[in-house]
Design an enzyme around this catalytic site. Sequence first.
Site, PDB file in Angstrom:
ATOM      1  N   CYS A 133       0.811  -1.231   0.000  1.00 23.01           N
ATOM      2  CA  CYS A 133       0.000   0.000   0.000  1.00 23.01           C
ATOM      3  C   CYS A 133       0.840   1.275   0.000  1.00 23.01           C
ATOM      4  CB  CYS A 133      -0.959  -0.009   1.183  1.00 23.01           C
ATOM      5  SG  CYS A 133      -2.138  -1.354   1.066  1.00 23.01           S
TER       6      CYS A 133
ATOM      7  N   HIS B  47      -3.047   7.106   2.140  1.00 22.98           N
ATOM      8  CA  HIS B  47      -3.509   5.795   1.712  1.00 22.98           C
ATOM      9  C   HIS B  47      -4.838   5.493   2.403  1.00 22.98           C
ATOM     10  CE1 HIS B  47      -4.078   1.706   0.914  1.00 22.98           C
ATOM     11  NE2 HIS B  47      -3.749   1.289   2.121  1.00 22.98           N
TER      12      HIS B  47
ATOM     13  N   ASN C 120     -10.295  -0.105  -0.066  1.00 26.25           N
ATOM     14  CA  ASN C 120      -8.835   0.028  -0.039  1.00 26.25           C
ATOM     15  C   ASN C 120      -8.282  -0.498  -1.358  1.00 26.25           C
ATOM     16  OD1 ASN C 120      -6.082  -0.368   0.306  1.00 26.25           O
ATOM     17  ND2 ASN C 120      -6.245  -1.088   2.422  1.00 26.25           N
TER      18      ASN C 120
HETATM   19  N1  ACO Z   1     -17.613  -8.666   9.754  1.00 26.08           N
HETATM   20  C1  ACO Z   1     -17.963  -8.903  11.035  1.00 26.08           C
HETATM   21  N2  ACO Z   1     -17.066  -9.115  12.007  1.00 26.08           N
HETATM   22  C2  ACO Z   1     -15.755  -9.086  11.655  1.00 26.08           C
HETATM   23  C3  ACO Z   1     -15.331  -8.866  10.331  1.00 26.08           C
HETATM   24  C4  ACO Z   1     -16.324  -8.655   9.364  1.00 26.08           C
HETATM   25  N3  ACO Z   1     -16.036  -8.416   8.057  1.00 26.08           N
HETATM   26  N4  ACO Z   1     -13.986  -8.891  10.307  1.00 26.08           N
HETATM   27  C5  ACO Z   1     -13.569  -9.135  11.558  1.00 26.08           C
HETATM   28  N5  ACO Z   1     -14.642  -9.258  12.383  1.00 26.08           N
HETATM   29  C6  ACO Z   1     -14.683  -9.528  13.816  1.00 26.08           C
HETATM   30  C7  ACO Z   1     -13.414 -10.185  14.313  1.00 26.08           C
HETATM   31  O1  ACO Z   1     -13.497 -11.584  14.154  1.00 26.08           O
HETATM   32  C8  ACO Z   1     -13.414  -9.768  15.769  1.00 26.08           C
HETATM   33  O2  ACO Z   1     -14.297 -10.599  16.473  1.00 26.08           O
HETATM   34  P1  ACO Z   1     -13.930 -11.051  17.973  1.00 26.08           P
HETATM   35  O3  ACO Z   1     -13.860  -9.767  18.766  1.00 26.08           O
HETATM   36  O4  ACO Z   1     -15.068 -11.937  18.320  1.00 26.08           O
HETATM   37  O5  ACO Z   1     -12.589 -11.731  17.884  1.00 26.08           O
HETATM   38  C9  ACO Z   1     -14.037  -8.375  15.737  1.00 26.08           C
HETATM   39  O6  ACO Z   1     -14.730  -8.272  14.492  1.00 26.08           O
HETATM   40  C10 ACO Z   1     -13.016  -7.263  15.827  1.00 26.08           C
HETATM   41  O7  ACO Z   1     -11.944  -7.582  14.922  1.00 26.08           O
HETATM   42  P2  ACO Z   1     -10.710  -6.612  14.750  1.00 26.08           P
HETATM   43  O8  ACO Z   1      -9.734  -7.230  13.794  1.00 26.08           O
HETATM   44  O9  ACO Z   1     -10.228  -6.174  16.093  1.00 26.08           O
HETATM   45  O10 ACO Z   1     -11.430  -5.391  14.036  1.00 26.08           O
HETATM   46  P3  ACO Z   1     -10.898  -3.944  13.841  1.00 26.08           P
HETATM   47  O11 ACO Z   1     -11.821  -2.986  14.451  1.00 26.08           O
HETATM   48  O12 ACO Z   1      -9.440  -3.837  14.168  1.00 26.08           O
HETATM   49  O13 ACO Z   1     -11.066  -3.758  12.251  1.00 26.08           O
HETATM   50  C11 ACO Z   1      -9.625  -3.749  10.324  1.00 26.08           C
HETATM   51  C12 ACO Z   1     -10.352  -4.613  11.370  1.00 26.08           C
HETATM   52  C13 ACO Z   1     -10.684  -3.016   9.521  1.00 26.08           C
HETATM   53  C14 ACO Z   1      -8.810  -4.644   9.401  1.00 26.08           C
HETATM   54  C15 ACO Z   1      -8.696  -2.734  11.046  1.00 26.08           C
HETATM   55  O14 ACO Z   1      -7.947  -3.409  12.027  1.00 26.08           O
HETATM   56  C16 ACO Z   1      -7.744  -2.023  10.123  1.00 26.08           C
HETATM   57  O15 ACO Z   1      -8.137  -1.212   9.325  1.00 26.08           O
HETATM   58  N6  ACO Z   1      -6.413  -2.260  10.295  1.00 26.08           N
HETATM   59  C17 ACO Z   1      -5.359  -1.533   9.597  1.00 26.08           C
HETATM   60  C18 ACO Z   1      -5.267  -1.949   8.172  1.00 26.08           C
HETATM   61  C19 ACO Z   1      -4.068  -1.267   7.524  1.00 26.08           C
HETATM   62  O16 ACO Z   1      -3.780  -0.105   7.735  1.00 26.08           O
HETATM   63  N7  ACO Z   1      -3.327  -2.037   6.707  1.00 26.08           N
HETATM   64  C20 ACO Z   1      -2.129  -1.518   6.072  1.00 26.08           C
HETATM   65  C21 ACO Z   1      -2.412  -1.034   4.734  1.00 26.08           C
HETATM   66  S1  ACO Z   1      -3.209  -2.222   3.736  1.00 26.08           S
HETATM   67  C22 ACO Z   1      -1.937  -3.068   2.881  1.00 26.08           C
HETATM   68  O17 ACO Z   1      -0.779  -2.857   3.038  1.00 26.08           O
HETATM   69  C23 ACO Z   1      -2.355  -4.086   1.884  1.00 26.08           C
END
Ligand code: ACO
Length: 333
Positions: free
Chosen positions: A112, A254, A284
């Site tokens: 990214c 990004h 994204n």
């Molecule tokens: N629908 C419903 N529930 C979900 C989903 C979904 N699509 N995905 C995950 N959950 C659940 C998980 O299983 C978890 O359940 P649990 O609490 O029972 O274990 C709960 O939701 C919370 O999961 P988290 O992973 O903590 O969710 P979070 O709020 O952190 O959101 C996300 C996830 C959107 C991926 C976020 O962490 C994020 O944006 N991270 C940064 C991404 C990033 O910047 N990446 C770098 C650039 S991208 C690249 O380089 C390709």
Amino acid sequence: MTRSAVLAGIGSFLPSRRVTNEHLTARLDTSDEWIRTRTGIRQRYFAEPGTTTSDLAAEAGARAMKSAGLAEVDAVVLATTTPDRPCPATAPTVAAKLGLVGCPAFDVQAVCTGFVYALATACGLLAAGGADTVLVIGAEMFSTILNPADRTTSVIFGDGAGAMVVRAARAADGGAIGPFDLGSDGTGADLITVRAGGAEQRRGRSAPTAGDEYFSMAGREVFRQAVEHMAASARAVLSRAGWQAGDIDWLACHQANLRILVRLADVLGIPEARVLANIAAVGNTSAASIPLVLDQAHQAGRFQAGDRLLLSAFGGGLTWGSTVLTWPDLTRP
Ligand code: ACO
């Protein structure tokens, strides 16, 4: 005269297949509410079967060259995580599709952060006298590496492409790009990865497990690091440019997560109204996201010539990078 790089043209392209959150909730254990509130995403676009990353890249590149009023460029640099093939690079195919056989063309892989790395590479080519005009493209087809059964990744990513033409000029000219701040931390390589397909598994360094051919991301761990690294990198680049956060007209980051954009703006002291965000409409798009959000804002007439922009990205590697640019007097089609 010290050669500098200026923005001369911009363009973007989205495939036609719109995939809403509702389309995904029909086949995955997720909800529109979860996707919207945790990421800010409402829809994304997936390319139709038969389309490749080079098709999206060539379309965005053609639009950027048209915007710059150029039929040719001296080099093509493509940032992508989803090349047409593992070998060779996709940029020469893109160049050929644009009628640019003969010009240097190569890929940059920084997931990214790829577009910021590719832009820095292009600016280096210009400064070294290796080219007078460079087409820099970020293009992705994440739909080809997503595990359709993995709700933690398949709701986040979309396909698309964005491109800029940069040309050599004087630093004082409108559209000046730079300085840059770039970094990486390979100890976090496992956090954002596609495990299969490389030397590691072919040489038996790691045992294959089910799903290795798909993209995986430890989102929760990555979230905090994304904000921290982008904030530090953005501050470093502002300091090198001699700018303050209060000088920034637009924060163009990004588009990984709307909550990351809001948090980053808050940490940097930039008002939310100055944050460019198109993640709701496109998801994204990895290396394509920065030129895509910039082109859409340009098309919508949001920029004035002379506006000061701060660009920052974070992604797999781990990698991060930032730069600044002054918006040029670009006409809109
Ligand atoms: N629908 C419903 N529930 C979900 C989903 C979904 N699509 N995905 C995950 N959950 C659940 C998980 O299983 C978890 O359940 P649990 O609490 O029972 O274990 C709960 O939701 C919370 O999961 P988290 O992973 O903590 O969710 P979070 O709020 O952190 O959101 C996300 C996830 C959107 C991926 C976020 O962490 C994020 O944006 N991270 C940064 C991404 C990033 O910047 N990446 C770098 C650039 S991208 C690249 O380089 C390709």
